[in-house]
Structures are given as C-alpha cells and as structure tokens.
Write an enzyme that holds these catalytic residues in place. Structure first.
Site, PDB file in Angstrom:
ATOM      1  CG  ASP A  70      19.615 -30.979 -15.311  1.00 12.15           C
ATOM      2  OD1 ASP A  70      20.552 -31.666 -15.761  1.00 12.15           O
ATOM      3  OD2 ASP A  70      18.504 -31.462 -15.050  1.00 12.15           O
ATOM      4  CB  SER A  71      20.711 -28.986 -20.792  1.00 12.69           C
ATOM      5  OG  SER A  71      21.618 -28.108 -20.230  1.00 12.69           O
ATOM      6  CG  ASP A 159      24.334 -30.123 -30.618  1.00  7.01           C
ATOM      7  OD1 ASP A 159      23.251 -29.805 -30.082  1.00  7.01           O
ATOM      8  OD2 ASP A 159      25.425 -29.618 -30.311  1.00  7.01           O
TER       9      ASP A 159
HETATM   10  P1  IMP Z   1      23.273 -31.811 -18.887  1.00  9.28           P
HETATM   11  O1  IMP Z   1      22.498 -32.364 -17.740  1.00  9.28           O
HETATM   12  O2  IMP Z   1      23.106 -30.351 -19.021  1.00  9.28           O
HETATM   13  O3  IMP Z   1      24.700 -32.250 -18.895  1.00  9.28           O
HETATM   14  O4  IMP Z   1      22.645 -32.403 -20.225  1.00  9.28           O
HETATM   15  C1  IMP Z   1      22.136 -33.707 -20.248  1.00  9.28           C
HETATM   16  C2  IMP Z   1      22.116 -34.244 -21.639  1.00  9.28           C
HETATM   17  O5  IMP Z   1      21.231 -33.468 -22.467  1.00  9.28           O
HETATM   18  C3  IMP Z   1      23.462 -34.232 -22.382  1.00  9.28           C
HETATM   19  O6  IMP Z   1      24.230 -35.344 -22.075  1.00  9.28           O
HETATM   20  C4  IMP Z   1      23.000 -34.244 -23.822  1.00  9.28           C
HETATM   21  O7  IMP Z   1      22.685 -35.549 -24.225  1.00  9.28           O
HETATM   22  C5  IMP Z   1      21.737 -33.404 -23.778  1.00  9.28           C
HETATM   23  N1  IMP Z   1      22.052 -31.999 -24.112  1.00  9.28           N
HETATM   24  C6  IMP Z   1      22.262 -30.980 -23.267  1.00  9.28           C
HETATM   25  N2  IMP Z   1      22.569 -29.851 -23.924  1.00  9.28           N
HETATM   26  C7  IMP Z   1      22.577 -30.186 -25.251  1.00  9.28           C
HETATM   27  C8  IMP Z   1      22.864 -29.448 -26.440  1.00  9.28           C
HETATM   28  O8  IMP Z   1      23.209 -28.260 -26.447  1.00  9.28           O
HETATM   29  N3  IMP Z   1      22.750 -30.145 -27.588  1.00  9.28           N
HETATM   30  C9  IMP Z   1      22.381 -31.450 -27.643  1.00  9.28           C
HETATM   31  N4  IMP Z   1      22.161 -32.188 -26.570  1.00  9.28           N
HETATM   32  C10 IMP Z   1      22.241 -31.557 -25.367  1.00  9.28           C
END
Ligand code: IMP
Length: 200
Positions: A70-71, A159
C-alpha cells in the site's frame, strides 16, 4: 523455487516490482498470469494495516505466499494528506491528473496563509503474508517536493509532480532511475534482505 503471488492490479507496479526482485530465486505470479483474485477493500487508516489486510486475505484465498503493498503521497503542509486516500483523492472517478490537481489546489490554498512548504514523501509498506496468517511488513520512503507544473512522461500517480532535489528531476523524468531510488524499491530491498530467513 518458491512461488510468490504479487497482489496488485496496477500493471506498471507489477513490472516495477518484478524488475526490482528479478535477482532472487523466486517465481513471481500476478494477475498478468491469468490468476483471478477477489477485490480487497482498502479501508484502514494506515499503509501498514491496508497492506497487511490485502496480503493476508489474498494469501489465504490462493493458499500461496503473497506480497501486497500500500503506497501513497504524504504532503507536509497538508498534514500528511492524501496519505492512504492517494488513489481516490479527487473522488470516485479520480485519475492521476485530477488527484494531482486537487493536491496542488490544496497546497496553493494553504500558501495564501502560511509560508511556502512543498515538502512531501512517497511511502510504501510491503507486506509478505503466508497462508498461515503470519505477516512481515517493510516500509520505504522517498522525500521530495511537489511542483505545480507536471514534468516528464513516465511513471504513474503523482510522479510528474514529485520533484527529487538530488537529481533535479521529477520521478517521471527519471524514468528507469526511479526503480533505483523509489520508496517501493527501499521497502522491497528490506524484504529482499530478510526473504531467505522468512521463507526458511
Ligand atoms: P497503491 O495503494 O499502492 O496502489 O497507491 C495508491 C496511490 O498512491 C496510487 O494510485 C498513486 O496515486 C499513488 N502512488 C503510489 N505509488 C506511487 C509512485 O510510485 N509514484 C507516484 N504516485 C504513487
């Protein structure tokens, strides 16, 4: 060779993560291999809890060791927002463009009253879960600044607005180099270091 399922629907992320873990003696599977998985609702308050929830549910469903992440983006002057809401920050039909616009609009609003502070970080928490329910989580962070005008053509999410001072470029402009320095890479490197111990 140990088989590991990578639980993400983001095809660009699958490519990034596979590249980073390519040196390891593991076989990585994902939805790109035709494996179907149920949707897991990411409704928790922290990156740790969301990645653990996803990894545990999918690992149990597939009976396979599973990695989930999760990011998100955390902006200092926005008190850490959009955080766990990064993907859908501008609502149901959010796109990378509308999410970035919302973040920039909010920063500009704050700047009407407070001095300029564009500091932000991208955060990833990677969790490996075993079908038995054991979890191992690793956090990676990348510091940067939010810029108003998008720069670069590669990557995804925020990004093109995420400027990394050391390279004087946005993550979109960095292209392949992103995989060497990113928050996801840092978390994955921590996992990589512990993997043989975890797999026993
Ligand atoms: P997720 O939950 O890991 O899919 O990430 C949630 C949201 O965080 C994504 O839809 C992006 O908007 C943002 N995000 C996650 N990783 C990145 C990255 O490497 N670069 C830029 N935005 C990111």
């Amino acid at each position: 060779m140990t088989k590991i399922f990578l639980a993400t629907g983001n095809k660009k992320k699958i490519i990034e993560i596979k590249k980073i873990l390519s040196e390891l003696d593991i076989e990585i599977y994902s939805i790109n291999d035709g494996i179907e998985i149920p949707e897991v609702i990411e409704d928790k308050e922290t990156f740790e809890e969301n990645s653990q929830k996803k990894a545990v549910e999918i690992s149990k469903y597939l009976n396979m060791i599973t990695i989930a992440d999760d990011s998100g983006l955390c902006v200092e002057c926005l008190e850490g927002r959009p955080g766990v809401y990064s993907a859908r920050y501008s609502g149901e039909n959010a796109t990378d463009l509308t999410n970035s616009k919302k973040v920039i609009d909010e920063i500009k609003e704050i700047e009407k009253e407070k001095s300029k502070n564009r500091k932000a970080k991208l955060v990833t928490v990677i969790t490996l879960a075993k079908p038995t329910g054991e979890t191992y989580s690793f956090r990676g962070e990348l510091e940067g600044e939010i810029i108003d005008v998008a720069r670069g053509t590669e990557g995804f999410g925020y990004d093109s607005h995420f400027y990394v001072e050391e390279y004087e470029k946005t993550l979109s402009e960095l292209g392949e180099l992103k995989n060497k320095i990113s928050h996801r890479t840092k978390a994955l490197k921590k996992l990589e270091k512990e993997l043989s111990k975890i797999l026993g």
